[in-house]
Scaffold this motif. Structure first.
Motif, mmCIF file in Angstrom:
data_model
loop_
_atom_site.group_PDB
_atom_site.id
_atom_site.type_symbol
_atom_site.label_atom_id
_atom_site.label_comp_id
_atom_site.label_asym_id
_atom_site.label_seq_id
_atom_site.Cartn_x
_atom_site.Cartn_y
_atom_site.Cartn_z
ATOM 1 N N MET A 6 -33.325 17.900 22.261
ATOM 2 C CA MET A 6 -33.102 18.588 23.531
ATOM 3 C C MET A 6 -33.670 20.001 23.547
ATOM 4 S SD MET A 6 -29.396 17.200 24.745
ATOM 5 C CE MET A 6 -29.827 17.512 26.453
ATOM 6 N N GLY A 7 -34.063 20.507 22.399
ATOM 7 C CA GLY A 7 -34.667 21.832 22.357
ATOM 8 C C GLY A 7 -33.680 22.957 22.519
ATOM 9 N N HIS A 8 -32.432 22.757 22.048
ATOM 10 C CA HIS A 8 -31.437 23.829 22.108
ATOM 11 C C HIS A 8 -31.687 24.824 20.982
ATOM 12 C CE1 HIS A 8 -28.405 20.948 24.247
ATOM 13 N NE2 HIS A 8 -29.173 21.590 25.110
ATOM 14 N N GLU A 9 -31.470 26.103 21.273
ATOM 15 C CA GLU A 9 -31.619 27.123 20.242
ATOM 16 C C GLU A 9 -30.381 27.206 19.354
ATOM 17 O OE1 GLU A 9 -32.952 30.921 21.514
ATOM 18 O OE2 GLU A 9 -34.443 30.138 22.899
ATOM 19 N N SER A 10 -29.238 26.797 19.898
ATOM 20 C CA SER A 10 -27.982 26.926 19.153
ATOM 21 C C SER A 10 -27.224 25.598 19.130
ATOM 22 C CB SER A 10 -27.106 28.005 19.789
ATOM 23 O OG SER A 10 -25.791 27.975 19.279
ATOM 24 N N LEU A 11 -26.598 25.305 18.009
ATOM 25 C CA LEU A 11 -25.762 24.108 17.909
ATOM 26 C C LEU A 11 -24.528 24.211 18.788
ATOM 27 C CD1 LEU A 11 -25.816 23.077 14.125
ATOM 28 C CD2 LEU A 11 -26.550 21.709 16.067
ATOM 29 N N ASP A 12 -24.137 25.443 19.109
ATOM 30 C CA ASP A 12 -22.975 25.629 19.987
ATOM 31 C C ASP A 12 -23.230 24.999 21.350
ATOM 32 O OD1 ASP A 12 -21.638 27.011 18.030
ATOM 33 O OD2 ASP A 12 -22.219 28.993 18.767
ATOM 34 N N VAL A 13 -24.468 25.089 21.822
ATOM 35 C CA VAL A 13 -24.818 24.491 23.108
ATOM 36 C C VAL A 13 -24.790 22.971 22.994
ATOM 37 C CG1 VAL A 13 -26.606 24.297 24.875
ATOM 38 C CG2 VAL A 13 -26.240 26.475 23.715
ATOM 39 N N THR A 14 -25.327 22.455 21.897
ATOM 40 C CA THR A 14 -25.381 21.007 21.694
ATOM 41 C C THR A 14 -23.980 20.412 21.550
ATOM 42 O OG1 THR A 14 -27.437 21.395 20.472
ATOM 43 C CG2 THR A 14 -26.498 19.202 20.335
ATOM 44 N N ALA A 15 -23.069 21.171 20.943
ATOM 45 C CA ALA A 15 -21.736 20.653 20.647
ATOM 46 C C ALA A 15 -20.942 20.286 21.892
ATOM 47 C CB ALA A 15 -20.956 21.676 19.820
ATOM 48 N N LYS A 16 -21.343 20.801 23.061
ATOM 49 C CA LYS A 16 -20.573 20.488 24.271
ATOM 50 C C LYS A 16 -20.600 19.002 24.590
ATOM 51 C CE LYS A 16 -24.487 21.617 27.317
ATOM 52 N NZ LYS A 16 -25.004 22.583 28.306
ATOM 53 N N TYR A 17 -21.627 18.293 24.104
ATOM 54 C CA TYR A 17 -21.697 16.860 24.388
ATOM 55 C C TYR A 17 -20.652 16.067 23.619
ATOM 56 C CZ TYR A 17 -25.981 18.082 26.735
ATOM 57 O OH TYR A 17 -26.891 18.652 27.585
ATOM 58 N N LEU A 18 -20.103 16.666 22.577
ATOM 59 C CA LEU A 18 -19.029 15.998 21.837
ATOM 60 C C LEU A 18 -17.728 16.016 22.622
ATOM 61 C CD1 LEU A 18 -19.607 17.386 18.232
ATOM 62 C CD2 LEU A 18 -20.409 15.233 19.212
ATOM 63 N N HIS A 19 -17.595 16.925 23.573
ATOM 64 C CA HIS A 19 -16.357 17.063 24.340
ATOM 65 C C HIS A 19 -16.451 16.383 25.701
ATOM 66 C CE1 HIS A 19 -15.094 20.000 21.373
ATOM 67 N NE2 HIS A 19 -16.234 20.631 21.549
ATOM 68 N N THR A 20 -17.579 15.717 25.964
ATOM 69 C CA THR A 20 -17.826 15.202 27.306
ATOM 70 C C THR A 20 -17.297 13.801 27.532
ATOM 71 O OG1 THR A 20 -19.813 16.544 27.514
ATOM 72 C CG2 THR A 20 -19.646 14.649 28.962
ATOM 73 N N SER A 21 -17.595 12.909 26.630
ATOM 74 C CA SER A 21 -17.345 11.489 26.864
ATOM 75 C C SER A 21 -15.908 11.077 26.589
ATOM 76 C CB SER A 21 -18.279 10.656 25.984
ATOM 77 O OG SER A 21 -17.953 9.300 26.080
ATOM 78 N N PRO A 22 -15.193 10.566 27.599
ATOM 79 C CA PRO A 22 -13.845 10.053 27.383
ATOM 80 C C PRO A 22 -13.839 8.889 26.395
ATOM 81 C CG PRO A 22 -14.291 10.332 29.727
ATOM 82 C CD PRO A 22 -15.590 10.484 29.015
ATOM 83 N N GLU A 23 -14.958 8.120 26.381
ATOM 84 C CA GLU A 23 -15.021 6.972 25.482
ATOM 85 C C GLU A 23 -14.918 7.404 24.025
ATOM 86 O OE1 GLU A 23 -17.023 7.568 27.969
ATOM 87 O OE2 GLU A 23 -17.007 5.810 29.294
ATOM 88 N N ARG A 24 -15.577 8.503 23.690
ATOM 89 C CA ARG A 24 -15.513 9.003 22.303
ATOM 90 C C ARG A 24 -14.084 9.368 21.930
ATOM 91 N NH1 ARG A 24 -19.674 10.774 19.220
ATOM 92 N NH2 ARG A 24 -18.317 12.350 18.338
ATOM 93 N N LYS A 25 -13.376 10.000 22.866
ATOM 94 C CA LYS A 25 -12.004 10.411 22.579
ATOM 95 C C LYS A 25 -11.088 9.201 22.421
ATOM 96 C CE LYS A 25 -12.613 14.795 24.988
ATOM 97 N NZ LYS A 25 -12.224 15.643 26.135
ATOM 98 N N HIS A 26 -11.291 8.209 23.283
ATOM 99 C CA HIS A 26 -10.488 6.993 23.178
ATOM 100 C C HIS A 26 -10.739 6.288 21.854
ATOM 101 C CE1 HIS A 26 -8.573 7.087 27.042
ATOM 102 N NE2 HIS A 26 -9.724 7.134 27.690
ATOM 103 N N LEU A 27 -12.012 6.233 21.458
ATOM 104 C CA LEU A 27 -12.339 5.585 20.184
ATOM 105 C C LEU A 27 -11.705 6.331 19.010
ATOM 106 C CD1 LEU A 27 -16.123 4.691 20.682
ATOM 107 C CD2 LEU A 27 -14.229 3.068 20.369
ATOM 108 N N ALA A 28 -11.718 7.658 19.090
ATOM 109 C CA ALA A 28 -11.150 8.469 18.006
ATOM 110 C C ALA A 28 -9.657 8.240 17.868
ATOM 111 C CB ALA A 28 -11.438 9.949 18.274
ATOM 112 N N ILE A 29 -8.955 8.201 19.011
ATOM 113 C CA ILE A 29 -7.506 7.985 18.973
ATOM 114 C C ILE A 29 -7.182 6.559 18.563
ATOM 115 C CG2 ILE A 29 -5.402 7.944 20.368
ATOM 116 C CD1 ILE A 29 -6.500 10.744 19.743
ATOM 117 N N SER A 30 -7.981 5.588 19.044
ATOM 118 C CA SER A 30 -7.741 4.175 18.684
ATOM 119 C C SER A 30 -7.876 3.959 17.186
ATOM 120 C CB SER A 30 -8.734 3.284 19.430
ATOM 121 O OG SER A 30 -8.545 3.382 20.820
#
Length: 368
Positions: free
Chosen positions: A339-363
């Motif tokens: 994606m051409g981000h200069e900082s990993l902090d910007v990229t990390a926001k995609y980890l907080h986006t998907s409800p599916e990821r959170k459901h999988l983590a809790i499951s």
């Protein structure tokens, strides 16, 4: 009272005022005279230094925000960046344009930020333009230091949900594109089949590569290597036409390489075969670089046909790409590079986006 000396600079006899009698005591005058004698002994001319200070003060008073913005600032700033900064500064800081740079204070800027009516991120971005200008004013010698060091950025919600296409929205968008294409086909009959609409291939490539709108509009045919399956997103490179001159091709100015999947490769191959383009991949109807409005009009039409009005803008397609990668558990460094981000902090926001990821983590905790 004066101190008389011979200038070590030009050899002339000079008089250096120490102060008026009654305002300066004899002892104070002696102390100042000794200091001046020390300057002369080191090869400096006290009177000339005094004149230099006056000239510097005068220079600072004469150099207004507007004068520096339209003058020396542009000599050390890339044109595209300078154009964007000038537009924002003239729009949001109009009352300060005729102020000397030295009179723009941290208090002024803090007050402006605290009264900014929009989102904190927007206020911070606008202030960054002024921040960059004042930093360069220091480098040019118009300011001793930038007052920005005393200005605190507005607090932003780092976990604010970004807008992207869910699987449902993606299906609805494709249906909207079918309706849009039908409309364009009717128009195509009126143009005797000479016009191919770029919206569908543009959207498909955006979703499958994560390229920004500007990067897609600047993309050239020779940036695509079908043999190796890689798109080169050029960081710097001049591209001129009647619309405007663009020296920057990516936001970060860094070139990156994006592998094509089967979908993006097929879409681009079919599009270029259909249109016969040899320069820009997605030009406007005149063959030149398309402006944002040229794309946005088509995007809004298709989005409304899909019933997604107000839910997502074109940049959301880039967020969709990042979110899909995160859902597939691609590591952050790879997502950052793609994606051409200069900082990993910007990229990390995609980890907080998907409800599916959170459901999988809790499951995954079930039965642990």
């Amino acid at each position: 009272m004066v101190y008389e000396y011979k200038s070590p600079v030009n050899g002339t006899n000079r008089k250096h005022p120490l102060g008026r009698h009654g305002e300066v005591t004899v002892e104070q005058a002696k102390t100042m005279a000794k200091a001046s004698a020390g300057e002369v002994a080191m090869g400096n001319d006290p009177q000339e230094k005094k004149h230099e200070r006056r000239r510097e003060i005068q220079k600072q008073r004469q150099n207004t925000l507007l004068a520096f913005l339209e003058g020396e600032y542009r000599t050390v700033t890339p044109k595209a960046s300078a154009d964007a900064a000038e537009k924002n500064i003239k729009k949001y800081f109009a009352k300060w344009l005729n102020k000397p740079l030295v009179n723009i204070t941290a208090f002024d800027m803090t007050k402006w930020l605290n009264n900014y009516p929009g989102a904190p991120s927007g206020g911070n971005r606008i202030m960054n333009d002024l921040r960059g200008l004042l930093t360069k004013a220091v480098a040019a010698g118009y300011l001793e230091k930038t007052p920005m060091s005393e200005v605190k950025r507005l607090r932003e919600d780092k976990n604010k949900k970004i807008k992207y296409l869910t699987r449902e929205y993606e299906q609805r968008l494709m249906a909207g594109l079918d309706e849009y294409d039908e409309y364009r086909r009717k128009l195509d009959k009126q143009t005797e089949g000479k016009y191919a609409d770029l919206l569908r291939p543009l959207i498909m490539v955006a979703v499958n590569t994560g390229m920004r709108k500007g990067e897609l509009l600047n993309l050239k045919v020779n940036d695509i290597d079908f043999a190796s399956g890689v798109i080169t997103v050029v960081g710097m490179g001049e591209h001129s036409d009647d619309y405007q001159t663009r020296k920057t091709r990516t936001k970060s100015l860094q070139t990156r390489y994006i592998p094509m999947n089967d979908t993006s490769a097929a879409v681009l191959n079919d599009w270029l075969h259909q249109t016969g383009h040899t320069e820009l991949v997605f030009p406007n109807t005149a063959g030149r670089r398309a402006c944002d409005k040229f794309i946005d009009r088509r995007w809004y039409w298709a989005r409304e046909a899909a019933g997604l009005t107000g839910k997502i803008d074109f940049h959301g397609l880039r967020h969709t790409f990042g979110t899909r990668l995160a859902e597939l558990r691609v590591d952050l460094v790879t997502i950052q590079e793609l994606m051409g981000h200069e900082s990993l902090d910007v990229t990390a926001k995609y980890l907080h986006t998907s409800p599916e990821r959170k459901h999988l983590a809790i499951s995954a905790l079930t039965g642990y």
